[in-house]
Enzyme design. Structure first.
Site, PDB file in Angstrom:
ATOM      1  N   LYS A 294      -2.205  -1.701  -3.635  1.00 32.75           N
ATOM      2  CA  LYS A 294      -3.169  -0.501  -3.471  1.00 32.75           C
ATOM      3  C   LYS A 294      -2.095   0.994  -3.785  1.00 32.75           C
ATOM      4  O   LYS A 294      -1.288   1.115  -2.939  1.00 32.75           O
ATOM      5  CB  LYS A 294      -3.866  -0.350  -2.504  1.00 32.75           C
ATOM      6  CG  LYS A 294      -4.662   0.935  -2.214  1.00 32.75           C
ATOM      7  CD  LYS A 294      -5.600   0.883  -0.941  1.00 32.75           C
ATOM      8  CE  LYS A 294      -6.443   2.085  -0.930  1.00 32.75           C
ATOM      9  NZ  LYS A 294      -7.214   2.187   0.247  1.00 32.75           N
TER      10      LYS A 294
ATOM     11  N   LYS B 206       0.893  -1.176   0.104  1.00 33.66           N
ATOM     12  CA  LYS B 206       0.089   0.081   0.052  1.00 33.66           C
ATOM     13  C   LYS B 206       0.853   1.216   0.062  1.00 33.66           C
ATOM     14  O   LYS B 206       1.533   1.572   0.967  1.00 33.66           O
ATOM     15  CB  LYS B 206      -0.917  -0.057   1.083  1.00 33.66           C
ATOM     16  CG  LYS B 206      -2.043   1.355   1.335  1.00 33.66           C
ATOM     17  CD  LYS B 206      -2.665   1.158   2.532  1.00 33.66           C
ATOM     18  CE  LYS B 206      -3.584   2.326   2.487  1.00 33.66           C
ATOM     19  NZ  LYS B 206      -4.432   2.419   3.691  1.00 33.66           N
TER      20      LYS B 206
ATOM     21  N   LYS C 104       1.206  10.361   5.566  1.00 37.48           N
ATOM     22  CA  LYS C 104       1.369   8.592   6.110  1.00 37.48           C
ATOM     23  C   LYS C 104       2.483   7.977   5.236  1.00 37.48           C
ATOM     24  O   LYS C 104       2.818   6.790   5.099  1.00 37.48           O
ATOM     25  CB  LYS C 104       0.092   7.952   5.427  1.00 37.48           C
ATOM     26  CG  LYS C 104      -1.113   8.644   5.980  1.00 37.48           C
ATOM     27  CD  LYS C 104      -2.453   7.868   5.771  1.00 37.48           C
ATOM     28  CE  LYS C 104      -3.599   8.219   6.382  1.00 37.48           C
ATOM     29  NZ  LYS C 104      -4.769   7.263   6.563  1.00 37.48           N
TER      30      LYS C 104
ATOM     31  N   GLU D 240       7.629  -6.668   1.299  1.00 37.53           N
ATOM     32  CA  GLU D 240       6.285  -6.481   1.935  1.00 37.53           C
ATOM     33  C   GLU D 240       5.561  -7.725   1.905  1.00 37.53           C
ATOM     34  O   GLU D 240       4.865  -8.401   2.888  1.00 37.53           O
ATOM     35  CB  GLU D 240       5.683  -5.419   1.855  1.00 37.53           C
ATOM     36  CG  GLU D 240       6.074  -4.036   2.382  1.00 37.53           C
ATOM     37  CD  GLU D 240       5.989  -3.765   3.918  1.00 37.53           C
ATOM     38  OE1 GLU D 240       5.485  -4.740   4.479  1.00 37.53           O
ATOM     39  OE2 GLU D 240       6.312  -2.448   4.355  1.00 37.53           O
TER      40      GLU D 240
ATOM     41  N   SER E   9     -10.095   5.436  -5.111  1.00 31.41           N
ATOM     42  CA  SER E   9     -11.062   6.559  -5.548  1.00 31.41           C
ATOM     43  C   SER E   9     -10.654   7.503  -6.629  1.00 31.41           C
ATOM     44  O   SER E   9     -11.312   7.878  -7.198  1.00 31.41           O
ATOM     45  CB  SER E   9     -11.276   6.955  -4.269  1.00 31.41           C
ATOM     46  OG  SER E   9     -10.221   7.757  -3.519  1.00 31.41           O
TER      47      SER E   9
ATOM     48  N   ARG F  58     -10.795   9.371   1.411  1.00 27.55           N
ATOM     49  CA  ARG F  58     -10.747  10.260   2.485  1.00 27.55           C
ATOM     50  C   ARG F  58     -11.869  11.209   2.921  1.00 27.55           C
ATOM     51  O   ARG F  58     -12.532  11.316   3.930  1.00 27.55           O
ATOM     52  CB  ARG F  58      -9.383  10.924   2.612  1.00 27.55           C
ATOM     53  CG  ARG F  58      -8.174  10.009   2.950  1.00 27.55           C
ATOM     54  CD  ARG F  58      -6.975  10.621   2.938  1.00 27.55           C
ATOM     55  NE  ARG F  58      -5.722   9.512   2.919  1.00 27.55           N
ATOM     56  CZ  ARG F  58      -4.740   9.635   2.612  1.00 27.55           C
ATOM     57  NH1 ARG F  58      -4.391  10.951   2.552  1.00 27.55           N
ATOM     58  NH2 ARG F  58      -3.710   8.612   2.803  1.00 27.55           N
TER      59      ARG F  58
END
Length: 339
Positions: free
Chosen positions: A258, A205, A227, A243, A284, A215
């Protein structure tokens, strides 16, 4: 009759266009086939009754109160979409830095899961495991002195996943990117007997600029900073393999990338790296850009939607989370009817 070009070395003729001549031929040799069964539909749930709120930055997407969420889920199921992913709009007065509402057994998500499994027992329900919808700080973890605490957050995430499993979730989906969270969630689930509840891990991600409309939908933007200390650097691909490998070792059943569209190369690398199912999240911002261009009349929305989703599957995605799921399933059904 056209002259026949010959290969100077072999004398053989190569005409790839022969296999493109008719629709039946093209379908027969098509390498990648997109179906409704490949799609997972993200749905936003909120408190209330008889409520459906439009999300301005995500045309044709809505926040649903639980009663209307059930109606939407039934419509999705009838289209052949077998799974939904739930995301909650949490009232401000229920948010705090520790995300305690995330593991309330009578909270919005557990109630939604119970209602969905009662109404549609075969529909797969995937629940998001992260603190940002519940956090007064808008971050995926507990904040202390401007830092995101990893291990303290993981302990809360395990509680959250356990509550969701007890409510009937088929998969819990940790999207937080805290180190070690898949291992601790798997341990917590197994210790309580939820051995059949799967983990769909947001393994790669990225700290992406494509998340803005999401958001907005959940009112979960960070109250400070960004982030980047826990989500991945957009420039890195090898790190994604690390990961994924860690999440597989810790007990993930499905791994995910993502966003999707700007990370097709990462999807491809991961697909070559593992035999586990690979999911992609058509996020989105990707959705909103297509919608905005279509509203201006600059593109054919249906054609671009299907081409985009097919590109994700071609890159290696076995599953695609997409806000286009309902529209895509309808379009695919129409195309099948014409075939």
């Amino acid at each position: 009759m056209e002259a026949t070009p010959a290969d100077n070395n072999t004398g053989q003729v190569h005409r790839p266009r022969r296999l493109r001549r008719t629709g039946a031929l093209r379908r027969m040799v098509q390498e990648t086939v997109l179906t409704a069964a490949d799609l997972i539909y993200p749905l936003f749930v909120m408190e209330g009754e008889g409520q459906q709120e439009a999300i301005p930055s995500m045309p044709n997407c809505f926040r649903y109160s639980l009663d209307l969420l059930l109606e939407e889920a039934k419509a999705v199921w009838e289209l052949g979409i077998g799974a939904i992913a739930l995301f909650p709009l949490i009232p401000h007065h229920q948010k705090d830095n520790a995300g305690t509402e995330s593991y309330n057994p009578d909270g919005l998500i557990p109630r939604a899961v119970r209602a969905l499994k009662q109404a549609l027992p075969e529909l797969l329900v995937i629940t998001d495991v992260a603190l940002d919808p519940y956090s007064s700080e808008g971050h995926d973890g507990i904040v202390q002195n401007g830092q995101i605490l990893n291990d303290e957050t993981v302990a809360v995430l395990a509680k959250q996943a356990l509550v969701q499993a007890e409510a009937g979730a088929d998969f819990v989906a940790p999207s937080d990117m805290m180190d070690g969270r898949v291992r601790e969630i798997r341990k917590a689930l197994d210790a309580e007997g939820w051995i059949n509840v799967g983990i769909l891990a947001y393994s790669a991600k990225y700290a992406s600029a494509y998340y803005g409309p999401f958001r907005d939908a959940l009112d979960s933007a960070p109250k400070f900073g960004d982030k980047k200390t826990y989500q991945m650097d957009a420039a890195n691909a090898r790190e994604a393999l690390k990961e994924v490998e860690l999440d597989i070792k810790e007990g993930a059943d499905i791994v995910m990338v993502k966003p999707a569209l700007a990370y097709l190369d990462v999807i491809c690398r991961i697909k070559q790296h593992t035999n586990l199912p690979v999911a992609a999240y058509n996020v989105s911002g990707e959705y909103a850009m297509v919608k905005a261009a279509a509203q201006q009349g600059w593109i054919d929305e249906k054609a671009v939607m299907l081409e985009t989703l097919t590109s994700m599957k071609r890159a290696g995605a076995d599953l695609i989370l997409t806000y286009f799921a309902k529209d895509a399933a309808l379009a695919l059904r129409t195309e099948k009817g014409k075939a």
